[in-house]
Enzyme design. Sequence first.
Site, PDB file in Angstrom:
ATOM      1  N   ILE A   1      16.890 -12.282  17.546  1.00 51.05           N
ATOM      2  CA  ILE A   1      17.244 -13.529  17.622  1.00 51.05           C
ATOM      3  C   ILE A   1      16.787 -14.468  18.543  1.00 51.05           C
ATOM      4  O   ILE A   1      15.922 -15.316  18.521  1.00 51.05           O
ATOM      5  CB  ILE A   1      18.570 -13.242  18.398  1.00 51.05           C
ATOM      6  CG1 ILE A   1      18.870 -12.969  20.157  1.00 51.05           C
ATOM      7  CG2 ILE A   1      19.886 -12.855  17.256  1.00 51.05           C
ATOM      8  CD1 ILE A   1      20.107 -13.397  20.449  1.00 51.05           C
TER       9      ILE A   1
ATOM     10  N   GLY B   1      15.085 -20.318  15.126  1.00 44.49           N
ATOM     11  CA  GLY B   1      15.101 -21.618  15.609  1.00 44.49           C
ATOM     12  C   GLY B   1      15.661 -21.945  17.024  1.00 44.49           C
ATOM     13  O   GLY B   1      16.245 -21.533  16.778  1.00 44.49           O
TER      14      GLY B   1
ATOM     15  N   GLU C   1      23.771 -12.240  27.566  1.00 41.71           N
ATOM     16  CA  GLU C   1      24.304 -11.500  28.365  1.00 41.71           C
ATOM     17  C   GLU C   1      23.670 -10.664  29.759  1.00 41.71           C
ATOM     18  O   GLU C   1      23.566 -10.452  31.011  1.00 41.71           O
ATOM     19  CB  GLU C   1      24.930 -10.355  28.026  1.00 41.71           C
ATOM     20  CG  GLU C   1      24.006  -9.585  26.784  1.00 41.71           C
ATOM     21  CD  GLU C   1      23.101  -9.302  25.725  1.00 41.71           C
ATOM     22  OE1 GLU C   1      22.508  -8.570  25.819  1.00 41.71           O
ATOM     23  OE2 GLU C   1      23.405 -11.294  25.649  1.00 41.71           O
ATOM     24  N   ASP C   2      22.108 -10.464  28.591  1.00 43.49           N
ATOM     25  CA  ASP C   2      21.051 -10.322  29.517  1.00 43.49           C
ATOM     26  C   ASP C   2      20.679 -11.070  30.566  1.00 43.49           C
ATOM     27  O   ASP C   2      19.685 -10.796  32.162  1.00 43.49           O
ATOM     28  CB  ASP C   2      19.583 -10.000  28.700  1.00 43.49           C
ATOM     29  CG  ASP C   2      19.517 -11.096  28.123  1.00 43.49           C
ATOM     30  OD1 ASP C   2      19.702 -12.295  28.393  1.00 43.49           O
ATOM     31  OD2 ASP C   2      18.249 -10.984  26.758  1.00 43.49           O
TER      32      ASP C   2
ATOM     33  N   LEU D   1      28.724  -8.778  23.130  1.00 48.06           N
ATOM     34  CA  LEU D   1      27.195  -9.116  24.122  1.00 48.06           C
ATOM     35  C   LEU D   1      27.724  -8.255  25.437  1.00 48.06           C
ATOM     36  O   LEU D   1      27.290  -7.673  26.293  1.00 48.06           O
ATOM     37  CB  LEU D   1      26.958 -10.065  23.469  1.00 48.06           C
ATOM     38  CG  LEU D   1      25.832 -10.877  22.799  1.00 48.06           C
ATOM     39  CD1 LEU D   1      25.123 -11.749  22.998  1.00 48.06           C
ATOM     40  CD2 LEU D   1      25.542  -9.149  21.946  1.00 48.06           C
TER      41      LEU D   1
ATOM     42  N   THR E   1      14.292 -20.521  22.315  1.00 45.00           N
ATOM     43  CA  THR E   1      14.270 -21.371  24.050  1.00 45.00           C
ATOM     44  C   THR E   1      15.331 -21.996  24.354  1.00 45.00           C
ATOM     45  O   THR E   1      15.339 -22.466  25.913  1.00 45.00           O
ATOM     46  CB  THR E   1      13.052 -22.679  23.984  1.00 45.00           C
ATOM     47  OG1 THR E   1      12.151 -20.492  24.147  1.00 45.00           O
ATOM     48  CG2 THR E   1      12.832 -21.861  25.794  1.00 45.00           C
TER      49      THR E   1
END
Length: 338
Positions: A296, A300, A265-266, A151, A303
Amino acid sequence: MEHRRSRRAVMRDRDHRTAMQRFRQGAISAVGSVKIKLLICSCIAFLVFALVSRTADSMRWSRRTDTLDIYPVSRRGYNIVINTWKRNDLLKQSVSHYASCSGLDSIHIVWSEPDPPSESFIKFLHHVVHSNSRDGRKIVLKFDINKEDSLNNRFKEIKDLKTDAVFSIDDDIIFPCSTVEFAFNVWQSAPDTMVGFVPRMHWIDQSKGNTGSYVYAGWWSVWWTGTYSMVLSKAAFFHKKYFSLYTNEMPASIREFTTKNRNCEDIAMSFLVANVTGSPPIWVKGKIFEIGSTGISSLGGHTEKRSQCVNRFAMEYGRMPLVSTSMKAVDSRSSWFW
């Protein structure tokens, strides 16, 4: 007889005085009317003069701004960097659409698939760019081929970018060109800041007390509170210098973490920019068209994994660099409600 003559004289005097009074009243009325008319004419003349002067000034100003170089050459256009993975049909749609946007200098496709793109596919995309570009512009199209699937590849330094602005975008998201151009204008006013369309937030984990533990919060938290501290790089403008900082200056352990976990990566880029600027990002209101399947974020435990990233990166920096804000940039020309 004398009495009658005297009476006639009195009446003549009275008529004379009455006539004189009427004359004076008429004269005064006429003078007053003339004054009023002169005043009205003067006001009208002044108003016309003011409008003409303002129009002339406006026209002169418009001519000046047309020729004024407000920004250096490196900030007058932008580059689109598209991250893709085995979705050629979506990539075709994205390239075809963005090639028609004014201000675009180049399109770079981050390719991390095990097999390189076919010659026919490359040729097709070049044809699409050439066909859809406007005003005789020559838009550069390049594939940035990566041997490793990571990523972090989307933030590798690109050496030959002629302009500073990078619009980082996923292959399954489409924005109207007018929306992209508005976000670019916002970025031009704050070129060190991340300017994007997908805001997110971090909160102190109240369940653990004020211990420096954080929770990652998605869109609904931003919608409810109006507060955010990140804009995701799936749709964001930032300065090209952050490519080099991400690859060469940011702690290597963060890049290793994102590669191993295939996530965040963000968030890492948001941490990097906030650490450099000490300022919040800028959220731009815009209509998003998602042309692909869910990613993604629909899986599940998403978060919880993102919260782990936030806490890990804060530990790597030794503090929390993210800065929250409630500011939103809105294009008032196309919005009834700001």
